[in-house]
Enzyme design. Structure first.
Site, PDB file in Angstrom:
ATOM      1  N   SER A 170      74.313 -44.665 -33.360  1.00 39.08           N
ATOM      2  CA  SER A 170      74.693 -43.264 -33.154  1.00 39.08           C
ATOM      3  C   SER A 170      74.078 -42.343 -34.204  1.00 39.08           C
ATOM      4  O   SER A 170      74.537 -41.224 -34.387  1.00 39.08           O
ATOM      5  CB  SER A 170      76.217 -43.119 -33.142  1.00 39.08           C
ATOM      6  OG  SER A 170      76.727 -43.703 -34.288  1.00 39.08           O
ATOM      7  N   THR A 180      78.661 -41.257 -36.732  1.00 41.88           N
ATOM      8  CA  THR A 180      77.889 -40.325 -37.563  1.00 41.88           C
ATOM      9  C   THR A 180      77.950 -40.732 -39.024  1.00 41.88           C
ATOM     10  O   THR A 180      78.984 -41.211 -39.481  1.00 41.88           O
ATOM     11  CB  THR A 180      78.538 -38.928 -37.442  1.00 41.88           C
ATOM     12  OG1 THR A 180      78.385 -38.500 -36.111  1.00 41.88           O
ATOM     13  CG2 THR A 180      77.937 -37.921 -38.391  1.00 41.88           C
ATOM     14  N   THR A 211      73.400 -37.380 -37.067  1.00 41.41           N
ATOM     15  CA  THR A 211      73.925 -38.131 -35.922  1.00 41.41           C
ATOM     16  C   THR A 211      73.031 -37.970 -34.702  1.00 41.41           C
ATOM     17  O   THR A 211      72.266 -37.004 -34.606  1.00 41.41           O
ATOM     18  CB  THR A 211      75.336 -37.607 -35.562  1.00 41.41           C
ATOM     19  OG1 THR A 211      75.949 -38.462 -34.615  1.00 41.41           O
ATOM     20  CG2 THR A 211      75.285 -36.205 -34.975  1.00 41.41           C
ATOM     21  N   ARG A 266      73.893 -30.764 -25.252  1.00 37.67           N
ATOM     22  CA  ARG A 266      75.124 -30.670 -26.037  1.00 37.67           C
ATOM     23  C   ARG A 266      74.819 -30.825 -27.533  1.00 37.67           C
ATOM     24  O   ARG A 266      74.084 -31.704 -27.948  1.00 37.67           O
ATOM     25  CB  ARG A 266      76.104 -31.756 -25.586  1.00 37.67           C
ATOM     26  CG  ARG A 266      77.457 -31.741 -26.327  1.00 37.67           C
ATOM     27  CD  ARG A 266      77.496 -32.726 -27.463  1.00 37.67           C
ATOM     28  NE  ARG A 266      78.810 -32.842 -28.080  1.00 37.67           N
ATOM     29  CZ  ARG A 266      79.060 -33.483 -29.214  1.00 37.67           C
ATOM     30  NH1 ARG A 266      78.081 -34.094 -29.844  1.00 37.67           N
ATOM     31  NH2 ARG A 266      80.268 -33.543 -29.715  1.00 37.67           N
ATOM     32  N   VAL A 267      75.424 -29.949 -28.322  1.00 43.73           N
ATOM     33  CA  VAL A 267      75.320 -30.031 -29.778  1.00 43.73           C
ATOM     34  C   VAL A 267      76.738 -30.193 -30.320  1.00 43.73           C
ATOM     35  O   VAL A 267      77.657 -29.530 -29.846  1.00 43.73           O
ATOM     36  CB  VAL A 267      74.658 -28.750 -30.347  1.00 43.73           C
ATOM     37  CG1 VAL A 267      74.771 -28.696 -31.860  1.00 43.73           C
ATOM     38  CG2 VAL A 267      73.183 -28.682 -29.925  1.00 43.73           C
ATOM     39  N   GLY A 268      76.889 -31.071 -31.288  1.00 39.21           N
ATOM     40  CA  GLY A 268      78.226 -31.308 -31.844  1.00 39.21           C
ATOM     41  C   GLY A 268      78.452 -30.576 -33.156  1.00 39.21           C
ATOM     42  O   GLY A 268      77.769 -29.607 -33.484  1.00 39.21           O
ATOM     43  N   ASP A 269      79.406 -31.067 -33.897  1.00 39.94           N
ATOM     44  CA  ASP A 269      79.777 -30.444 -35.174  1.00 39.94           C
ATOM     45  C   ASP A 269      78.797 -30.777 -36.308  1.00 39.94           C
ATOM     46  O   ASP A 269      78.691 -30.023 -37.277  1.00 39.94           O
ATOM     47  CB  ASP A 269      81.159 -30.947 -35.607  1.00 39.94           C
ATOM     48  CG  ASP A 269      81.130 -32.459 -35.855  1.00 39.94           C
ATOM     49  OD1 ASP A 269      80.731 -33.200 -34.923  1.00 39.94           O
ATOM     50  OD2 ASP A 269      81.451 -32.892 -36.977  1.00 39.94           O
ATOM     51  N   THR A 296      83.604 -36.729 -39.123  1.00 40.23           N
ATOM     52  CA  THR A 296      83.079 -37.614 -38.089  1.00 40.23           C
ATOM     53  C   THR A 296      84.083 -37.654 -36.952  1.00 40.23           C
ATOM     54  O   THR A 296      85.252 -37.345 -37.133  1.00 40.23           O
ATOM     55  CB  THR A 296      82.827 -39.026 -38.650  1.00 40.23           C
ATOM     56  OG1 THR A 296      82.322 -39.859 -37.612  1.00 40.23           O
ATOM     57  CG2 THR A 296      84.086 -39.665 -39.196  1.00 40.23           C
ATOM     58  N   GLY A 297      83.598 -38.024 -35.775  1.00 44.28           N
ATOM     59  CA  GLY A 297      84.491 -38.107 -34.623  1.00 44.28           C
ATOM     60  C   GLY A 297      84.091 -37.126 -33.533  1.00 44.28           C
ATOM     61  O   GLY A 297      82.928 -36.747 -33.426  1.00 44.28           O
ATOM     62  N   GLY A 299      83.227 -34.113 -32.079  1.00 36.80           N
ATOM     63  CA  GLY A 299      82.776 -32.885 -32.715  1.00 36.80           C
ATOM     64  C   GLY A 299      83.446 -31.626 -32.224  1.00 36.80           C
ATOM     65  O   GLY A 299      83.659 -30.680 -32.991  1.00 36.80           O
TER      66      GLY A 299
HETATM   67  C1  SD4 Z   1      79.466 -35.460 -32.638  1.00 38.66           C
HETATM   68  N1  SD4 Z   1      80.703 -35.763 -34.665  1.00 38.66           N
HETATM   69  O1  SD4 Z   1      78.343 -35.322 -32.175  1.00 38.66           O
HETATM   70  C2  SD4 Z   1      79.638 -36.299 -33.876  1.00 38.66           C
HETATM   71  C3  SD4 Z   1      79.837 -37.708 -33.463  1.00 38.66           C
HETATM   72  C4  SD4 Z   1      80.392 -38.565 -34.540  1.00 38.66           C
HETATM   73  O2  SD4 Z   1      80.952 -40.502 -35.472  1.00 38.66           O
HETATM   74  O3  SD4 Z   1      80.857 -38.135 -35.553  1.00 38.66           O
HETATM   75  N2  SD4 Z   1      80.411 -39.788 -34.460  1.00 38.66           N
HETATM   76  O4  SD4 Z   1      80.467 -34.959 -32.135  1.00 38.66           O
END
Ligand code: SD4
Length: 322
Positions: free
Chosen positions: A82, A184, A202, A212-215, A235-236, A238
């Site tokens: 990931s 991440t 990540t 899609r874009v995350g945090d 992490t997690g 987003g």
């Molecule tokens: C996301 N926060 O793209 C990231 C994914 C992630 O551990 O943290 N994975 O949302």
């Protein structure tokens, strides 16, 4: 924070011990003005990332160089599914990368929706150092990276491609907690001058929608550093950190007097009180300028690597749901 019982718990390579002793003779013991370095990062791959960051710090290198060196190890690892090379693709089969970096002066750089580049964190660093901007996205980020001499390459490994093909049999999209699609790397480092920096990188959620874009590349969501107060990374899932600007929140809570641990917990509780978090994971790490750290997650299962005084160990974070 209980030490986790995994086999990786006590990974202490001779190289690490060697660099620790370099530090005590070259830095810490000779000059009481110098701070003892600390590195903290998310998940099991934090161990090799911390070790690489430590190598920089133990030679008196800067926190910003250390965080970049640390997360690059994970970006280049095809087994880390990931982050960077080997990351699981979006639902159309594209590996798209998000990353950001922030230093002790408040400078920041980021890239999002970047494809074909092994080290998005290094591109984010160049955005920070060489442009008047904070973030470049997609094609523009790729063009910038190529202009800066980064090589274009295929990041989709056979293993990730096969996983995507297997997923396509049902195309059932359900972000999972603590699975390989949530790994991440977020890393915070404190250098011998007492300066903090952070990096977060990540390939985002596996099988996400294209675009899609995350945090992780968002300053304040996936990462925030204020040298007077501390740093935080996330992490997690987003979307939950983006809706609460979680890493900024952690730092601001520390500014108001919370310890790193209290701040991480309160930022998770903000999600619990306001958002639908069922079956989703969020984990925060924080560190203050004295090297005190905190870690807290929504669900059980979030672990992190902490390196100080030459020792690099895994710990299980406390969580809201046990
Ligand atoms: C996301 N926060 O793209 C990231 C994914 C992630 O551990 O943290 N994975 O949302």
């Amino acid at each position: 924070m209980a030490k986790s019982k995994s086999r990786r718990d006590f990974i202490k390579s001779t190289a690490l011990l060697a660099s620790a002793s370099i530090l005590s003779t070259e830095a810490g013991c000779q000059d009481p003005q110098l701070t003892q370095p600390v590195v903290i990062s998310t998940w099991n791959h934090g161990i090799p990332a911390n070790a690489a960051a430590w190598e920089t710090l133990s030679k008196g290198g800067s926190a910003i160089d250390a965080v970049e060196a640390g997360v690059k190890v994970v970006e280049a690892d095809p087994e880390s599914m990931s982050v960077g090379y080997g990351g699981l693709p979006d639902r159309d089969g594209n590996v798209t990368l998000d990353a950001c970096i922030m230093d002790h002066t408040g400078n920041a750089g980021a890239v999002c929706f970047l494809q074909h580049i092994m080290h998005p964190i290094a591109v984010a660093r160049k955005v920070m150092d060489d442009t008047p901007h904070v973030m470049l996205a997609g094609e523009g980020a790729l063009r910038f990276a190529l202009d800066k001499g980064f090589a274009k390459q295929n990041l989709l490994t056979d293993k990730a491609k096969q996983a995507w093909k297997d997923w396509q049999k049902t195309s059932n999209y359900k972000p999972l907690i603590n699975a390989e699609n949530h790994d991440t790397i977020g890393l915070l480092a404190l250098d011998t001058k007492g300066n903090l920096s952070g990096a977060c990188t990540t390939s985002g959620l596996a099988y996400k929608m294209h675009g899609r874009v995350g945090d992780s590349p968002i300053i304040g969501a996936g990462l925030y550093v204020d040298n007077e107060v501390g740093g935080a990374t996330a992490t997690g899932m987003g979307e939950l950190m983006m809706k609460t600007l979680g890493s900024f929140l952690v730092v601001e809570l520390m500014r108001q007097g919370a310890s790193p641990q209290e701040a991480c917990k309160e930022a998770v509780m903000r999600i619990v009180r306001k958002l639908d978090y069922k079956d989703l994971q969020v984990g925060y790490l924080a560190m203050d300028p004295k090297g005190n750290h905190g870690a807290y997650s929504l669900q059980k299962g979030f672990n992190y690597a902490l390196m100080k005084q030459g020792e690099n160990q895994m710990y299980d974070a406390e969580s809201y749901i046990l």
